[in-house]
Design a protein around this motif. Structure first.
Motif, PDB file in Angstrom:
ATOM      1  N   LYS A  32       0.844  -1.151   0.003  1.00  0.00           N
ATOM      2  CA  LYS A  32      -0.034   0.020  -0.114  1.00  0.00           C
ATOM      3  C   LYS A  32       0.723   1.323   0.082  1.00  0.00           C
ATOM      4  CE  LYS A  32      -3.714   2.299   2.728  1.00  0.00           C
ATOM      5  NZ  LYS A  32      -4.546   2.285   3.698  1.00  0.00           N
ATOM      6  N   GLU A  33       1.965   1.328   0.850  1.00  0.00           N
ATOM      7  CA  GLU A  33       2.753   2.351   0.893  1.00  0.00           C
ATOM      8  C   GLU A  33       3.596   2.605  -0.398  1.00  0.00           C
ATOM      9  OE1 GLU A  33       6.289   4.250   3.996  1.00  0.00           O
ATOM     10  OE2 GLU A  33       5.561   2.310   3.999  1.00  0.00           O
ATOM     11  N   LEU A  34       4.058   1.466  -1.028  1.00  0.00           N
ATOM     12  CA  LEU A  34       4.449   1.645  -2.490  1.00  0.00           C
ATOM     13  C   LEU A  34       3.602   2.293  -3.413  1.00  0.00           C
ATOM     14  CD1 LEU A  34       6.621  -1.700  -2.677  1.00  0.00           C
ATOM     15  CD2 LEU A  34       7.490   0.566  -3.067  1.00  0.00           C
ATOM     16  N   LYS A  35       2.211   1.633  -3.468  1.00  0.00           N
ATOM     17  CA  LYS A  35       1.593   2.493  -4.264  1.00  0.00           C
ATOM     18  C   LYS A  35       1.014   3.717  -4.232  1.00  0.00           C
ATOM     19  CE  LYS A  35      -2.125  -0.370  -5.438  1.00  0.00           C
ATOM     20  NZ  LYS A  35      -3.032  -1.353  -5.609  1.00  0.00           N
ATOM     21  N   GLU A  36       0.954   4.003  -2.835  1.00  0.00           N
ATOM     22  CA  GLU A  36       0.404   5.294  -2.618  1.00  0.00           C
ATOM     23  C   GLU A  36       1.222   6.535  -2.602  1.00  0.00           C
ATOM     24  OE1 GLU A  36      -2.039   5.312   0.879  1.00  0.00           O
ATOM     25  OE2 GLU A  36      -3.787   4.019   0.011  1.00  0.00           O
ATOM     26  N   ASP A  37       2.412   6.303  -2.212  1.00  0.00           N
ATOM     27  CA  ASP A  37       3.626   7.086  -1.755  1.00  0.00           C
ATOM     28  C   ASP A  37       4.625   7.267  -2.725  1.00  0.00           C
ATOM     29  OD1 ASP A  37       2.148   7.696   0.592  1.00  0.00           O
ATOM     30  OD2 ASP A  37       3.667   7.074   1.798  1.00  0.00           O
ATOM     31  N   PHE A  38       4.899   6.001  -3.409  1.00  0.00           N
ATOM     32  CA  PHE A  38       5.945   5.789  -4.700  1.00  0.00           C
ATOM     33  C   PHE A  38       5.215   5.628  -5.955  1.00  0.00           C
ATOM     34  CE2 PHE A  38       7.701   5.526  -0.444  1.00  0.00           C
ATOM     35  CZ  PHE A  38       9.027   6.114  -0.693  1.00  0.00           C
ATOM     36  N   ALA A  39       3.957   5.743  -6.169  1.00  0.00           N
ATOM     37  CA  ALA A  39       3.425   5.573  -7.446  1.00  0.00           C
ATOM     38  C   ALA A  39       3.727   4.299  -8.302  1.00  0.00           C
ATOM     39  CB  ALA A  39       3.732   6.620  -8.755  1.00  0.00           C
ATOM     40  N   PHE A  40       3.697   3.136  -7.288  1.00  0.00           N
ATOM     41  CA  PHE A  40       4.043   1.968  -7.826  1.00  0.00           C
ATOM     42  C   PHE A  40       2.898   1.553  -8.622  1.00  0.00           C
ATOM     43  CE2 PHE A  40       5.792  -2.410  -7.089  1.00  0.00           C
ATOM     44  CZ  PHE A  40       7.214  -1.944  -7.423  1.00  0.00           C
ATOM     45  N   GLY A  41       1.969   1.877  -8.787  1.00  0.00           N
ATOM     46  CA  GLY A  41       0.841   1.276  -9.209  1.00  0.00           C
ATOM     47  C   GLY A  41       0.534   2.344 -10.548  1.00  0.00           C
ATOM     48  N   GLY A  42       1.183   3.209 -10.844  1.00  0.00           N
ATOM     49  CA  GLY A  42       0.744   4.394 -11.605  1.00  0.00           C
ATOM     50  C   GLY A  42       1.587   4.615 -12.886  1.00  0.00           C
ATOM     51  N   PHE A  43       2.552   3.395 -13.422  1.00  0.00           N
ATOM     52  CA  PHE A  43       3.105   3.483 -14.597  1.00  0.00           C
ATOM     53  C   PHE A  43       2.872   2.333 -15.276  1.00  0.00           C
ATOM     54  CE2 PHE A  43       5.670   1.592 -11.470  1.00  0.00           C
ATOM     55  CZ  PHE A  43       6.396   0.766 -12.102  1.00  0.00           C
ATOM     56  N   SER A  44       2.976   2.628 -16.898  1.00  0.00           N
ATOM     57  CA  SER A  44       2.904   1.515 -17.743  1.00  0.00           C
ATOM     58  C   SER A  44       3.734   1.973 -19.183  1.00  0.00           C
ATOM     59  CB  SER A  44       1.640   1.278 -18.014  1.00  0.00           C
ATOM     60  OG  SER A  44       1.374   0.215 -19.092  1.00  0.00           O
ATOM     61  N   MET A  45       4.384   1.192 -19.511  1.00  0.00           N
ATOM     62  CA  MET A  45       5.233   1.392 -20.577  1.00  0.00           C
ATOM     63  C   MET A  45       5.154   0.455 -21.591  1.00  0.00           C
ATOM     64  SD  MET A  45       8.566   3.378 -18.671  1.00  0.00           S
ATOM     65  CE  MET A  45       8.252   4.305 -17.361  1.00  0.00           C
ATOM     66  N   LYS A  46       5.518   0.572 -23.050  1.00  0.00           N
ATOM     67  CA  LYS A  46       5.472  -0.498 -23.957  1.00  0.00           C
ATOM     68  C   LYS A  46       6.357  -1.272 -23.651  1.00  0.00           C
ATOM     69  CE  LYS A  46       3.859   2.692 -27.487  1.00  0.00           C
ATOM     70  NZ  LYS A  46       4.089   3.449 -29.045  1.00  0.00           N
ATOM     71  N   ARG A  47       7.613  -1.234 -23.310  1.00  0.00           N
ATOM     72  CA  ARG A  47       8.398  -2.209 -23.205  1.00  0.00           C
ATOM     73  C   ARG A  47       8.778  -2.838 -21.861  1.00  0.00           C
ATOM     74  NH1 ARG A  47      11.738  -2.664 -28.046  1.00  0.00           N
ATOM     75  NH2 ARG A  47      11.579  -1.106 -29.485  1.00  0.00           N
ATOM     76  N   PHE A  48       8.958  -4.085 -21.812  1.00  0.00           N
ATOM     77  CA  PHE A  48       9.008  -4.679 -20.437  1.00  0.00           C
ATOM     78  C   PHE A  48      10.323  -4.217 -19.479  1.00  0.00           C
ATOM     79  CE2 PHE A  48      11.071  -7.978 -18.004  1.00  0.00           C
ATOM     80  CZ  PHE A  48      10.162  -8.382 -16.982  1.00  0.00           C
TER      81      PHE A  48
ATOM     82  N   ALA B 225      11.486  -1.301 -19.681  1.00  0.00           N
ATOM     83  CA  ALA B 225      11.307  -0.204 -19.197  1.00  0.00           C
ATOM     84  C   ALA B 225      10.387   0.073 -18.028  1.00  0.00           C
ATOM     85  CB  ALA B 225      10.811   0.798 -20.291  1.00  0.00           C
ATOM     86  N   VAL B 226       9.472  -0.963 -18.107  1.00  0.00           N
ATOM     87  CA  VAL B 226       8.737  -1.103 -16.905  1.00  0.00           C
ATOM     88  C   VAL B 226       9.551  -1.647 -15.641  1.00  0.00           C
ATOM     89  CG1 VAL B 226       6.687  -2.178 -15.763  1.00  0.00           C
ATOM     90  CG2 VAL B 226       6.699  -1.509 -18.001  1.00  0.00           C
ATOM     91  N   GLU B 227      10.530  -2.517 -16.027  1.00  0.00           N
ATOM     92  CA  GLU B 227      11.393  -3.053 -14.929  1.00  0.00           C
ATOM     93  C   GLU B 227      12.265  -1.983 -14.272  1.00  0.00           C
ATOM     94  OE1 GLU B 227      14.348  -6.793 -14.269  1.00  0.00           O
ATOM     95  OE2 GLU B 227      14.574  -5.431 -16.011  1.00  0.00           O
TER      96      GLU B 227
END
Length: 272
Positions: free
Chosen positions: A162-178, A180-182
């Motif tokens: 929860k802390e990673l998602k809310e404070d560090f935008a862990f659930g808010g990025f998506s890119m075309k290449r694997f 880049a996401v990694e």
């Protein structure tokens, strides 16, 4: 013993320590000697897979009615702390056809933050309604108390996610290449771990449990101005009170013990 927890682990052929599909740089660093999981993984097929892979497991169980009756019938409890007792028993799930080892922890409701659930079947019983119960199925040979101690520190996994998602935008990025996401994910985890190190090593007891959103404007987002003092470049940080100046001075001093000696001059704590 180290365990992974919370999610289903990758299952690999016996005798291997890493997944053949993992990138080569990860092969030597991945090993799953055991699994800790919540009650969502209290499934016959999942447990059989773990046993076939010769993995030690500790899995929380749902307190179904037959289990409640089994716990109610326990007569021997070992008290390990005031208001905290452990026990164990063998039990065969009605639909599984095989006995397993179950560990149960009983906590007095008068304990601070007593964890577990009551037994609805016996809510009218005086000696039952004052306790909360938690149970796990395991193939570990350790004592009930050691099994509980092994899985107890992992109970904070959901809060970390929860802390990673809310404070560090862990659930808010998506890119075309694997990759880049990694890379984005690894950078976020790196920053998160640096934040944990900062919080653990430099902050007081009350602040060690605070999240980034509470600490951001205390220490990370501060008005400042680059300037000079004679020939020296200086950084002037705005500190509106003597208490804040003292806190920042303490943090800079503590951090300096962990860094290489540099010829830096920070006059953040002057009287002006």
């Amino acid at each position: 013993m180290s365990f992974t927890s919370g999610t289903v682990p990758a299952m690999w052929p016996p005798g291997t320590t890493s997944s053949p599909s993992l990138p080569p740089r990860i092969h030597a660093h991945i090993k799953v000697p055991g699994v800790i999981a919540d009650s969502g993984f209290y499934l016959k097929q999942f447990i059989e897979t773990l046993e076939n892979e010769h993995l030690t497991y500790i899995i929380a169980v749902r307190l179904i009615r037959p289990l409640q009756r089994q716990i109610y019938a326990i007569t021997h409890w070992k008290e390990v702390a005031k208001g905290l007792s452990v026990s164990e028993f063998s039990f065969m799930h009605p639909l599984w056809g095989k006995e397993g080892r179950y560990i149960v922890v009983r906590q007095d409701t008068r304990r601070t933050k007593a964890m577990g659930k009551t037994l609805p079947l016996f809510a009218h019983e005086t000696e039952i309604r004052d306790y909360r119960y938690s149970a796990w199925i395991t193939n570990s040979h350790e004592s009930p108390y050691d099994v509980w101690n092994t899985c107890k520190p992992r109970a904070n996994d959901e809060n970390t996610i929860k802390e990673l998602k809310e404070d560090f935008a862990f659930g808010g990025f998506s890119m075309k290449r694997f990759y880049a996401v990694e890379a984005a994910m690894v950078l976020r985890v790196l920053v998160y771990n640096l934040f944990l190190l900062f919080r653990h090593e430099f902050l007081g007891k009350k602040e060690k449990m605070q999240h980034l959103k509470a600490l951001r404007y205390k220490y990370f987002v501060l008005p400042a101005q680059m300037g000079s003092n004679g020939r020296d470049a200086v950084l002037r940080i705005s500190a509106h009170s003597r208490k804040v100046r003292a806190k920042l001075s303490y943090l800079f001093t503590r951090i300096s013990f962990y860094t290489l000696p540099l010829d830096l001059n920070c006059t953040a704590f002057g009287s002006t």
